[in-house]
Write an enzyme that holds these catalytic residues in place. Sequence first.
Site, mmCIF file in Angstrom:
data_model
loop_
_atom_site.group_PDB
_atom_site.id
_atom_site.type_symbol
_atom_site.label_atom_id
_atom_site.label_comp_id
_atom_site.label_asym_id
_atom_site.label_seq_id
_atom_site.Cartn_x
_atom_site.Cartn_y
_atom_site.Cartn_z
ATOM 1 N N GLU B 145 0.858 -1.182 0.000
ATOM 2 C CA GLU B 145 0.000 0.000 0.000
ATOM 3 C C GLU B 145 0.889 1.225 0.000
ATOM 4 O OE1 GLU B 145 -0.586 2.381 2.570
ATOM 5 O OE2 GLU B 145 0.735 1.537 4.094
ATOM 6 N N ARG B 180 -5.475 -0.334 4.215
ATOM 7 C CA ARG B 180 -5.221 0.042 2.818
ATOM 8 C C ARG B 180 -4.668 -1.118 1.989
ATOM 9 N NH1 ARG B 180 -3.425 4.714 5.548
ATOM 10 N NH2 ARG B 180 -1.265 3.996 5.550
ATOM 11 N N SER B 221 9.401 5.177 4.316
ATOM 12 C CA SER B 221 8.637 6.335 4.774
ATOM 13 C C SER B 221 9.457 7.587 4.466
ATOM 14 C CB SER B 221 8.380 6.195 6.275
ATOM 15 O OG SER B 221 7.707 7.311 6.754
ATOM 16 N N HIS B 301 7.433 8.460 17.524
ATOM 17 C CA HIS B 301 6.536 8.373 16.380
ATOM 18 C C HIS B 301 5.231 9.104 16.639
ATOM 19 C CE1 HIS B 301 3.898 6.721 13.242
ATOM 20 N NE2 HIS B 301 4.987 6.929 12.541
ATOM 21 N N PHE B 308 2.318 16.030 12.246
ATOM 22 C CA PHE B 308 1.766 15.872 10.907
ATOM 23 C C PHE B 308 0.274 16.187 10.887
ATOM 24 C CE2 PHE B 308 -0.159 13.228 7.554
ATOM 25 C CZ PHE B 308 0.364 13.921 6.473
ATOM 26 N N HIS B 322 4.593 7.385 2.297
ATOM 27 C CA HIS B 322 5.186 6.101 2.648
ATOM 28 C C HIS B 322 4.687 5.001 1.712
ATOM 29 C CE1 HIS B 322 2.126 4.316 5.813
ATOM 30 N NE2 HIS B 322 1.832 3.943 4.601
#
Lengths: 356, 356
Positions: B145, B180, B221, B301, B308, B322
């Site tokens: 994905e 996804r 990523s 993270h 983000f 990513h």
Amino acid sequence: MESAIDTHLKCPRSLSRRVAADYVPPFPMWVARADPSLKQVVMGHFGVQSKSGDGLANAASLDALRHIVATFQATDGPGHFDLVDYADTDGYDNRMAIAYWTDPAAFARWQDAAPVRDWWQSDARLSDGLGYFREILAPRVDQFETLYAFRDALPGVGAVMDRVSDEIEEHGYWGSMRDRMAASQTDWLAAKGELCVVAGDPQARGRVVIGGHDNLCLIRSGQDWEEAGAEERTLYLEEIEPTLRAGMDFLRDQGASIGCYSNRYVRHIDLDGRPVDQSFDLGHWRSLDLLERWAESHPTHLRIFVTFFRVATSLEKLRLYHEVLVVDAADQYYEYIHCHPNSGLMRDARIGADAN
Amino acid sequence: MESAIDTHLKCPRSLSRRVAADYVPPFPMWVARADPSLKQVVMGHFGVQSKSGDGLANAASLDALRHIVATFQATDGPGHFDLVDYADTDGYDNRMAIAYWTDPAAFARWQDAAPVRDWWQSDARLSDGLGYFREILAPRVDQFETLYAFRDALPGVGAVMDRVSDEIEEHGYWGSMRDRMAASQTDWLAAKGELCVVAGDPQARGRVVIGGHDNLCLIRSGQDWEEAGAEERTLYLEEIEPTLRAGMDFLRDQGASIGCYSNRYVRHIDLDGRPVDQSFDLGHWRSLDLLERWAESHPTHLRIFVTFFRVATSLEKLRLYHEVLVVDAADQYYEYIHCHPNSGLMRDARIGADAN
């Protein structure tokens, strides 16, 4: 290790758990268990509201709280209750008694008995200068879940349940709250309907009844640092609490935009109104998925989460827990008597909307 | 709005998506699309390793990289490639060419053609003072994905696909990466087998082949701040990058304990070895669920994620993306030639283990 969903509540899934069968959580957590005879609990939140800074009203509020507690002693009273207070942003102090019943029929008898019924229905409640409210939610056992970082003296709904589980599988990942709830095996638990004013006019400060909707969601997320030693007390008060408060203030003040109908960060008190070293957040949400979205993406909550992950295995006396429920429209009752119009679920309820 | 899983990859689910059909993401994101004729891609990572601080070795490494790139120009070469470098913690500089093929048969022909085959198999690779490695992963279309915060000039595997999607539904929540991936509709994507040394001895610095296992997971990523204006450049370099680096260093140095076999935070370079303002992390994991656990619980993270979320709707030129894949044991090939024993997937591979 066992599933958070008790054996007698398991059913063939049409919706899968988020994690596979081989998932192992990073530290132990436990849930409350009840005998299969427990079908539904009643959580009653009974509140008294007084203008901040008004000494007479404050004393009257405490008397009213004591009266409510006295009614709990009657036949069919609750199996457990807590007392808390919180100041709201409209200039009012609020005290609440939160009570738990394991038998909805007993609750109904208690509520309908003359001393309770008459006191709440009395016109005196509209004119004695205080505000009063009742928020009653009665989830079925498949509609609520609990989570404790400890195993003894379970608080909240755990206090009226029968025992604590073995270590459970479904925690330590986003989505585990949903996975612990038995109803999620076959139901997305989507909100249906609107929060609405069923009777009265919030602006008029009379008697107002708010109608909930299917799968309205309530979280009680608690902290107890009464027995914590110096180190854990510092951890809680200096590292966890300020972040927690920031998150709770955000939900209280800006929650409406993300589906949080009401958020009260409350402190336990004794019958004299003195604070006790326990607290919890009481948050009403439009739905479980909106609560999930906030919890897993808001900086303040992520910070709490990270801290908890870091210290979870070393907690000794600091007690952290939560209980979360979704509930049918028919199993909710919200009544506000002479309260300011932003009180509780009145703020976000639509006038003229229909609950279903 | 459309599903990240392309129409021709949809199938009746035995495993549910994490979020209900009415979920709406908080900001737009896109994925790469390919015609149904695309069945499987090949991602080839071709590396050269030289002792840090050795000027001659450094020059030889650049020559070797150029040689590899020259072989890409042959018949059946890749549709796209990137050049990157990274320093490892064992005192070596590494340069890599990462190349993408949309036709595994073409890749096989390219790899088996004499100029490529003979160069990699030559004993000179063992004795010219450099290390070399090849890491080849060939996921089927239902096993990978992509996710982009932009719509033009898709990088990585997107560069060999056909177009960009409309805004997709499955993002903005933990678990969306899995949702996804088309294979997740019916498969938990659990790791099966062990990472193992198939041939050679990592300590002997000869030629070593590592065997992957089913559902080994790779994430690329990426970040591209080449075109970013002053404000976005500051946001990236001062707010995002240091946190990102801390997270990547953690995975590089302590990843073994949580299922991260290898983690390389790489910088794009040009054919002269000069840095370009693009980078990505290349992480090999035992499984998708272990990657999920880290992503959703590790402080570094979560901090990136929060940042983000905050800036996602206002990004102009800063490009974040990513690609994530899981892959069958049979569709992986890892070869290390005169590399130090902690290189790539050698570090965590068990000697004497069996891949299946």
